[in-house]
Scaffold this motif. Structure first.
Motif, short mmCIF file in Angstrom:
data_model
loop_
_atom_site.label_atom_id
_atom_site.label_comp_id
_atom_site.label_asym_id
_atom_site.label_seq_id
_atom_site.Cartn_x
_atom_site.Cartn_y
_atom_site.Cartn_z
N LEU A 46 2.96 14.44 -2.11
CA LEU A 46 2.07 13.68 -1.23
C LEU A 46 2.75 12.41 -0.72
CD1 LEU A 46 -1.29 14.06 -3.20
CD2 LEU A 46 -0.75 15.02 -0.96
N ARG A 47 3.55 11.81 -1.58
CA ARG A 47 4.24 10.57 -1.18
C ARG A 47 5.31 10.88 -0.13
NH1 ARG A 47 7.98 7.36 -3.82
NH2 ARG A 47 8.19 8.97 -5.40
N GLU A 48 6.04 11.97 -0.33
CA GLU A 48 7.09 12.33 0.64
C GLU A 48 6.50 12.76 1.98
OE1 GLU A 48 10.74 13.76 -2.30
OE2 GLU A 48 9.41 15.26 -1.42
N ALA A 49 5.24 13.18 1.96
CA ALA A 49 4.57 13.53 3.21
C ALA A 49 3.99 12.30 3.90
CB ALA A 49 3.47 14.56 2.94
N GLY A 50 4.12 11.15 3.24
CA GLY A 50 3.62 9.92 3.83
C GLY A 50 2.13 9.70 3.64
N LEU A 51 1.50 10.56 2.83
CA LEU A 51 0.06 10.45 2.64
C LEU A 51 -0.31 9.48 1.53
CD1 LEU A 51 -0.65 14.28 2.91
CD2 LEU A 51 -1.24 12.56 4.61
N LEU A 52 0.67 9.18 0.68
CA LEU A 52 0.44 8.31 -0.47
C LEU A 52 1.55 7.27 -0.55
CD1 LEU A 52 -2.05 9.36 -1.84
CD2 LEU A 52 -0.68 10.28 -3.68
N GLU A 53 1.18 6.10 -1.08
CA GLU A 53 2.19 5.10 -1.42
C GLU A 53 1.88 4.57 -2.80
OE1 GLU A 53 2.16 2.16 1.60
OE2 GLU A 53 3.41 3.33 2.98
N ARG A 54 2.89 4.00 -3.44
CA ARG A 54 2.66 3.49 -4.79
C ARG A 54 3.23 2.10 -4.92
NH1 ARG A 54 7.17 6.99 -8.18
NH2 ARG A 54 8.99 6.07 -7.18
N GLU A 55 2.69 1.37 -5.89
CA GLU A 55 3.25 0.06 -6.20
C GLU A 55 3.20 -0.13 -7.71
OE1 GLU A 55 0.59 -3.71 -5.62
OE2 GLU A 55 -0.43 -2.06 -4.60
N ARG A 56 4.17 -0.85 -8.21
CA ARG A 56 4.25 -1.03 -9.66
C ARG A 56 3.47 -2.26 -10.10
NH1 ARG A 56 7.14 0.74 -13.90
NH2 ARG A 56 8.36 2.20 -12.66
N ARG A 57 2.68 -2.08 -11.18
CA ARG A 57 2.00 -3.22 -11.79
C ARG A 57 2.29 -3.18 -13.27
NH1 ARG A 57 -3.39 -5.17 -8.99
NH2 ARG A 57 -3.44 -6.28 -10.95
N GLY A 58 3.36 -3.83 -13.66
CA GLY A 58 3.78 -3.77 -15.05
C GLY A 58 4.28 -2.39 -15.39
N ASN A 59 3.70 -1.80 -16.40
CA ASN A 59 4.15 -0.48 -16.83
C ASN A 59 3.52 0.64 -16.00
OD1 ASN A 59 6.15 -0.07 -18.66
ND2 ASN A 59 4.88 -0.58 -20.44
N TRP A 60 2.48 0.33 -15.23
CA TRP A 60 1.76 1.37 -14.51
C TRP A 60 2.14 1.43 -13.04
CZ3 TRP A 60 -0.35 -1.84 -18.16
CH2 TRP A 60 -0.83 -1.25 -19.33
N LEU A 61 2.01 2.62 -12.48
CA LEU A 61 2.23 2.79 -11.05
C LEU A 61 0.89 3.07 -10.39
CD1 LEU A 61 5.48 4.96 -10.96
CD2 LEU A 61 5.21 2.57 -10.30
N TYR A 62 0.55 2.26 -9.42
CA TYR A 62 -0.73 2.43 -8.73
C TYR A 62 -0.51 3.12 -7.39
CZ TYR A 62 -3.44 -0.27 -12.06
OH TYR A 62 -4.09 -0.68 -13.20
N TYR A 63 -1.24 4.21 -7.19
CA TYR A 63 -1.13 4.96 -5.93
C TYR A 63 -2.29 4.63 -5.02
CZ TYR A 63 2.60 7.84 -7.85
OH TYR A 63 3.78 8.28 -8.37
N HIS A 64 -2.03 4.64 -3.73
CA HIS A 64 -3.12 4.50 -2.77
C HIS A 64 -2.85 5.36 -1.55
CE1 HIS A 64 -0.95 1.82 0.10
NE2 HIS A 64 -0.24 1.56 -0.97
N VAL A 65 -3.94 5.82 -0.92
CA VAL A 65 -3.86 6.67 0.26
C VAL A 65 -3.39 5.86 1.46
CG1 VAL A 65 -5.20 8.15 1.81
CG2 VAL A 65 -5.70 8.13 -0.65
N VAL A 66 -2.69 6.51 2.38
CA VAL A 66 -2.28 5.89 3.64
C VAL A 66 -3.19 6.42 4.74
CG1 VAL A 66 -0.40 5.55 5.29
CG2 VAL A 66 0.09 5.76 2.83
N PRO A 67 -4.24 5.68 5.07
CA PRO A 67 -5.25 6.21 6.00
C PRO A 67 -4.68 6.54 7.36
CG PRO A 67 -5.98 4.15 4.95
CD PRO A 67 -4.52 4.30 4.67
N GLU A 68 -3.70 5.75 7.82
CA GLU A 68 -3.13 6.00 9.14
C GLU A 68 -2.53 7.40 9.22
OE1 GLU A 68 -2.25 3.52 7.18
OE2 GLU A 68 -3.00 1.69 8.12
N ARG A 69 -1.92 7.81 8.11
CA ARG A 69 -1.30 9.14 8.10
C ARG A 69 -2.35 10.24 8.21
NH1 ARG A 69 3.87 10.49 9.29
NH2 ARG A 69 4.61 12.30 8.12
N LEU A 70 -3.43 10.11 7.48
CA LEU A 70 -4.51 11.09 7.55
C LEU A 70 -5.13 11.10 8.94
CD1 LEU A 70 -6.31 10.66 4.11
CD2 LEU A 70 -5.13 12.68 4.96
N ALA A 71 -5.25 9.93 9.55
CA ALA A 71 -5.83 9.86 10.89
C ALA A 71 -4.96 10.62 11.89
CB ALA A 71 -5.99 8.40 11.31
N ILE A 72 -3.65 10.52 11.71
CA ILE A 72 -2.73 11.22 12.61
C ILE A 72 -2.91 12.73 12.48
CG2 ILE A 72 -0.31 11.79 12.95
CD1 ILE A 72 0.38 8.90 12.42
#
Lengths: 119, 119
Positions: B77-103
């Motif tokens: 999903l990340r390689e398709a540009g639909l998801l992005e992640r960010e690191r918060r300490g030991n955890w990785l937080y994922y979030h949807v990329v709405p612009e990609r879904l809109a496209i």
DNA sequence: GCGCAATATCGACGCACGTCGATGCCCACC
DNA sequence: GGTGGGCATCGACGTGCGTCGATATTGCGC
């Protein structure tokens, strides 16, 4: 009784809450029908014909694929509800089902999705 | 230089004319990322979290899938540009990329498609 | 009804992909 | 800096699917 092509959504939109496993499978099945370049090209090819209809014989030469392969792809699209066909003599004319495409589109990004943005 | 996430359409809409092979392949690749029930469910699961973000550890237990499998789906999903992640300490937080879904949504059924109806 | 033309179906092959256990990497904490 | 936990990567296995040649089916015209 054999044409359940009502424009009824198959499940809530992806971003509108947690989808159940069954709902996700329905959606994924629809996406799987669109997950092949040949099928996407077939859809655009049919839609671009005058009247948005086309006989299957036209596709084989344009797609560099064998006749059985084209027939297979048409079947997949038809079983996904994205295509319908009608017979005109010896030829079968295929046409896109716009309502079905609209449903898929709305499930990915419904008009109500904009309010769900979280920055 | 490593984040080409501009909301630029990858190709004309499916019903807006004959797609080239390259355009159809780009589109099909995006659909293929959505063509698995687990990935569709992951998207809805992430979107349903407060702030539309979630740590990966939360998914493994909810999806009845092993941790490597969930990690694999998140990567797709990340390689398709639909998801992005960010690191918060030991955890990785994922979030949807709405612009990609809109496209993707607009490519299936753009606002301009309604004028192309042929009855 | 017989032959032909258009399309669907069948069987088989090869590759892509979902899945998992084992292992490696990175970051916080002590 | 050593240890532990969260997550990614690796290698392998089984299944699903795209592709094709061969064959069956369907409808038209003579």
């Amino acid at each position: 009784m054999s044409k359940p092509k009502l424009p009824v959504p198959l499940c809530p939109a992806i971003l509108d809450g947690e989808l159940s496993r069954a709902q996700a499978e329905k959606l994924a099945a629809l996406f799987r029908a669109l997950a092949d370049p040949a099928r996407v090209q077939l859809l655009s090819l049919i839609a671009a014909q005058p009247g948005a209809k086309a006989c299957a014989c036209h596709f084989t030469e344009r797609m560099a694929l064998s006749q059985p392969t084209v027939s297979h792809h048409l079947k997949v699209l038809r079983e996904a509800g994205l295509l319908e066909r009608e017979r005109r003599g010896n030829w079968l004319y295929y046409h896109v089902v716009p309502e079905r495409l609209a449903i898929v589109s709305a499930t990915i990004w419904p008009p109500t999705a904009r309010r769900a943005r979280h920055g």
